[in-house]
Scaffold this motif. Structure first.
Motif, mmCIF file in Angstrom:
data_model
loop_
_atom_site.group_PDB
_atom_site.id
_atom_site.type_symbol
_atom_site.label_atom_id
_atom_site.label_comp_id
_atom_site.label_asym_id
_atom_site.label_seq_id
_atom_site.Cartn_x
_atom_site.Cartn_y
_atom_site.Cartn_z
ATOM 1 N N PHE A 158 -45.179 0.133 39.230
ATOM 2 C CA PHE A 158 -44.566 0.327 37.917
ATOM 3 C C PHE A 158 -43.042 0.345 38.033
ATOM 4 O O PHE A 158 -42.334 -0.323 37.275
ATOM 5 C CB PHE A 158 -45.064 1.645 37.302
ATOM 6 N N VAL A 159 -42.531 1.101 38.985
ATOM 7 C CA VAL A 159 -41.084 1.199 39.214
ATOM 8 C C VAL A 159 -40.507 -0.173 39.550
ATOM 9 O O VAL A 159 -39.463 -0.580 39.032
ATOM 10 C CB VAL A 159 -40.787 2.208 40.341
ATOM 11 N N ALA A 160 -41.216 -0.911 40.408
ATOM 12 C CA ALA A 160 -40.748 -2.230 40.831
ATOM 13 C C ALA A 160 -40.617 -3.190 39.655
ATOM 14 O O ALA A 160 -39.672 -3.989 39.589
ATOM 15 C CB ALA A 160 -41.702 -2.811 41.872
ATOM 16 N N GLY A 161 -41.538 -3.111 38.710
ATOM 17 C CA GLY A 161 -41.486 -3.997 37.548
ATOM 18 C C GLY A 161 -40.291 -3.739 36.659
ATOM 19 O O GLY A 161 -39.708 -4.663 36.094
ATOM 20 N N ILE A 162 -39.917 -2.466 36.516
ATOM 21 C CA ILE A 162 -38.733 -2.141 35.718
ATOM 22 C C ILE A 162 -37.500 -2.752 36.366
ATOM 23 O O ILE A 162 -36.645 -3.325 35.693
ATOM 24 C CB ILE A 162 -38.563 -0.608 35.588
ATOM 25 N N VAL A 163 -37.419 -2.651 37.678
ATOM 26 C CA VAL A 163 -36.277 -3.207 38.397
ATOM 27 C C VAL A 163 -36.263 -4.725 38.309
ATOM 28 O O VAL A 163 -35.249 -5.329 37.942
ATOM 29 C CB VAL A 163 -36.301 -2.788 39.878
ATOM 30 N N ILE A 270 -34.251 9.340 28.558
ATOM 31 C CA ILE A 270 -34.102 9.437 27.100
ATOM 32 C C ILE A 270 -35.143 8.557 26.415
ATOM 33 O O ILE A 270 -35.741 7.679 27.041
ATOM 34 C CB ILE A 270 -32.672 9.027 26.632
ATOM 35 N N ASP A 271 -35.322 8.804 25.096
ATOM 36 C CA ASP A 271 -36.233 7.959 24.324
ATOM 37 C C ASP A 271 -35.446 6.890 23.578
ATOM 38 O O ASP A 271 -34.235 6.736 23.785
ATOM 39 C CB ASP A 271 -37.069 8.805 23.363
ATOM 40 N N GLN A 272 -36.109 6.164 22.685
ATOM 41 C CA GLN A 272 -35.461 5.057 21.984
ATOM 42 C C GLN A 272 -34.371 5.511 21.022
ATOM 43 O O GLN A 272 -33.550 4.704 20.586
ATOM 44 C CB GLN A 272 -36.510 4.240 21.227
ATOM 45 N N ASN A 273 -34.355 6.803 20.709
ATOM 46 C CA ASN A 273 -33.322 7.352 19.829
ATOM 47 C C ASN A 273 -32.200 8.035 20.613
ATOM 48 O O ASN A 273 -31.392 8.762 20.032
ATOM 49 C CB ASN A 273 -33.953 8.340 18.847
ATOM 50 N N ASN A 274 -32.176 7.804 21.915
ATOM 51 C CA ASN A 274 -31.167 8.403 22.805
ATOM 52 C C ASN A 274 -31.255 9.924 22.854
ATOM 53 O O ASN A 274 -30.256 10.603 23.135
ATOM 54 C CB ASN A 274 -29.750 7.982 22.406
ATOM 55 N N ILE A 275 -32.444 10.454 22.601
ATOM 56 C CA ILE A 275 -32.679 11.890 22.713
ATOM 57 C C ILE A 275 -33.282 12.173 24.080
ATOM 58 O O ILE A 275 -34.186 11.464 24.536
ATOM 59 C CB ILE A 275 -33.639 12.387 21.610
ATOM 60 N N ILE A 276 -32.773 13.204 24.734
ATOM 61 C CA ILE A 276 -33.281 13.540 26.060
ATOM 62 C C ILE A 276 -34.779 13.844 25.975
ATOM 63 O O ILE A 276 -35.242 14.524 25.048
ATOM 64 C CB ILE A 276 -32.512 14.755 26.652
ATOM 65 N N ALA A 277 -35.548 13.322 26.901
ATOM 66 C CA ALA A 277 -36.990 13.575 26.928
ATOM 67 C C ALA A 277 -37.242 15.046 27.235
ATOM 68 O O ALA A 277 -36.539 15.643 28.052
ATOM 69 C CB ALA A 277 -37.647 12.687 27.976
ATOM 70 N N PRO A 291 -33.714 4.767 29.792
ATOM 71 C CA PRO A 291 -35.016 4.804 29.113
ATOM 72 C C PRO A 291 -36.127 5.334 30.019
ATOM 73 O O PRO A 291 -36.297 4.878 31.154
ATOM 74 C CB PRO A 291 -35.255 3.331 28.758
ATOM 75 N N GLY A 292 -36.873 6.313 29.491
ATOM 76 C CA GLY A 292 -37.955 6.892 30.280
ATOM 77 C C GLY A 292 -39.155 7.311 29.451
ATOM 78 O O GLY A 292 -40.019 8.030 29.931
ATOM 79 N N VAL A 293 -39.200 6.883 28.197
ATOM 80 C CA VAL A 293 -40.307 7.237 27.304
ATOM 81 C C VAL A 293 -40.963 5.954 26.783
ATOM 82 O O VAL A 293 -40.279 5.051 26.302
ATOM 83 C CB VAL A 293 -39.812 8.092 26.124
ATOM 84 N N ASN A 307 -44.399 7.452 30.893
ATOM 85 C CA ASN A 307 -43.211 8.263 30.639
ATOM 86 C C ASN A 307 -42.772 8.935 31.932
ATOM 87 O O ASN A 307 -43.592 9.238 32.795
ATOM 88 C CB ASN A 307 -43.514 9.367 29.619
ATOM 89 N N GLY A 308 -41.464 9.202 32.044
ATOM 90 C CA GLY A 308 -40.999 9.976 33.186
ATOM 91 C C GLY A 308 -39.602 9.598 33.621
ATOM 92 O O GLY A 308 -39.112 8.508 33.316
ATOM 93 N N THR A 309 -38.953 10.508 34.330
ATOM 94 C CA THR A 309 -37.649 10.164 34.903
ATOM 95 C C THR A 309 -37.827 9.137 36.016
ATOM 96 O O THR A 309 -36.874 8.440 36.371
ATOM 97 C CB THR A 309 -36.936 11.416 35.441
#
Length: 374
Positions: A158-163, A270-277, A291-293, A307-309
């Motif tokens: 999953f991490v590799a795909g984001i990169v 953060i989520d799509q609204n730039n609010i900390i998860a 982005p982590g949500v 979801n996650g840091t």
């Protein structure tokens, strides 16, 4: 003789004049689907100047080429139930996860930033190197009892795909789709590992010319030995990025190791609204957020939304590789400064650090301060 030739020319001109309108009608024809009430009447299509393309066996429908006039006439025929345009379909293909444009990575991609030539090590549970959307060029495993760096847990994939998920019309696309992915497996099939394995992985990265190490794992306990290994890697020119942890808010701060170390960039979510998860750990060691949500990425045998840091850190890793490709002379120290200085401030630094990673700002900042980083 001349009269015969003139007569022949006249006939040809009359022929051309006669057929031309029909050619024009053929060009104005469009493809339609004609539904009949019960029984298909192909001759009805021909009667109105249409051409049947196909008669279907299981339903009373034909596909046909019709002029606008034919459509109007057939629509009034009692045997015809409906006429609809033969609309096009297209491959749904590749999705651009919301995080990519949110951090303006797509803008840098359009400028030629793809991470090409940059060596990124995903230190995690391994990577599914058989995945059609990932190009893993090498790696190693340090998990006891394993012989391969393939992923048995899913997290590393999953991490590799984001990169670096490939830009190939399949699945998703990563921040740096042409970076060189290396799998350093330090977590077992349950997502657990030891400091000793992480240290071995760091040593392997140093020996194999890795540019960036992504560490989407953490511990509430530190290690003197791990810190020494990280310090060594930093001094060797490796940029290190880690997730700050998913322990939620704490008044005292609760950033996990290795993100807590000085020479590691600690990344919150953060989520799509730039609010900390609500799960994102906090503290003075938070450098950036990403982005982590509800992040979509590659997974074992497919794709997933998580979801996650752990999901936030690889966004920063990807952006760092774009800068490295476009500015090969930049050191890991310079890259870290650029990313921090060009981030979008979002508020409380214990939550957001310097702010949201912004790929385009980072690139422009690096271009505007070229002399500073020489």
């Amino acid at each position: 003789m001349k009269r015969k030739i003139l007569a022949l020319v006249s006939i040809l001109l009359l022929f051309i004049t006669f057929v031309h309108p029909k050619i024009g009608n053929a060009q104005s024809m469009k493809s339609y689907l004609v539904g009949f009430n019960n029984i298909v009447n192909e001759s009805l299509i021909s009667k109105h100047g249409g051409n049947v393309k196909e008669k279907y066996k299981s339903i009373p429908v034909v596909s046909a080429y019709l002029t606008d006039q034919a459509v109007q006439s057939l629509a009034n025929d009692p045997n015809v139930s409906y006429i609809e345009e033969d609309a096009q379909v297209h491959s749904l293909g590749q999705e651009v996860p919301w995080g990519v444009p949110h951090i303006h990575a797509d803008d840098v991609n359009q400028l030629g930033g793809t991470g090409s030539g940059v060596n990124i090590a995903v230190m995690d549970s391994g990577i599914d190197y058989t995945h059609q959307d990932l190009n893993v060029v090498g790696g190693a495993t340090f998990v006891n009892g394993t012989l391969s760096y393939i992923d048995e847990y899913g997290h590393g994939t999953f991490v590799a795909g984001i990169v670096s998920a490939l830009n190939n019309d399949l699945g998703v696309v990563g921040v740096a789709s042409e970076a060189n992915l290396y799998s350093i497996r330090v977590l077992d099939k349950y997502g657990n590992g030891n400091f000793s394995d992480v240290i071995s992985g760091i040593e392997w990265a140093i020996s194999n010319n890795i540019d960036i190490i992504n560490m989407s794992f953490g511990s509430n306990i530190g290690s003197k030995s791990l810190k020494k290994a990280i310090d060594k890697a930093y001094n060797e020119g490796i940029l290190m990025v880690a997730a700050v942890g998913n322990d939620g808010y704490s008044k005292k701060g609760n950033v996990n190791y290795p993100a807590k170390y000085k020479y590691v960039m600690g990344i919150g979510a953060i989520d799509q609204n730039n609010i900390i998860a609500d799960f994102s750990s906090n503290g003075k060691e938070v450098d950036l957020v990403a982005p982590g949500v509800l992040v979509n990425s590659t997974y074992i045998n497919g794709y997933a939304i998580l979801n996650g840091t752990s999901m936030a850190a690889p966004y920063v890793t990807g952006v760092a590789s774009l800068l490295m490709q476009l500015n090969p002379e930049l050191s890991n120290i310079a890259i870290e400064e650029i990313l921090n200085q060009s981030a979008e401030p979002l508020g409380d630094t214990d939550l957001y650090g310097n702010g949201l990673i912004n790929a385009l700002n980072a690139y422009q900042y690096s271009q505007n301060n070229v002399n500073k980083f020489k």
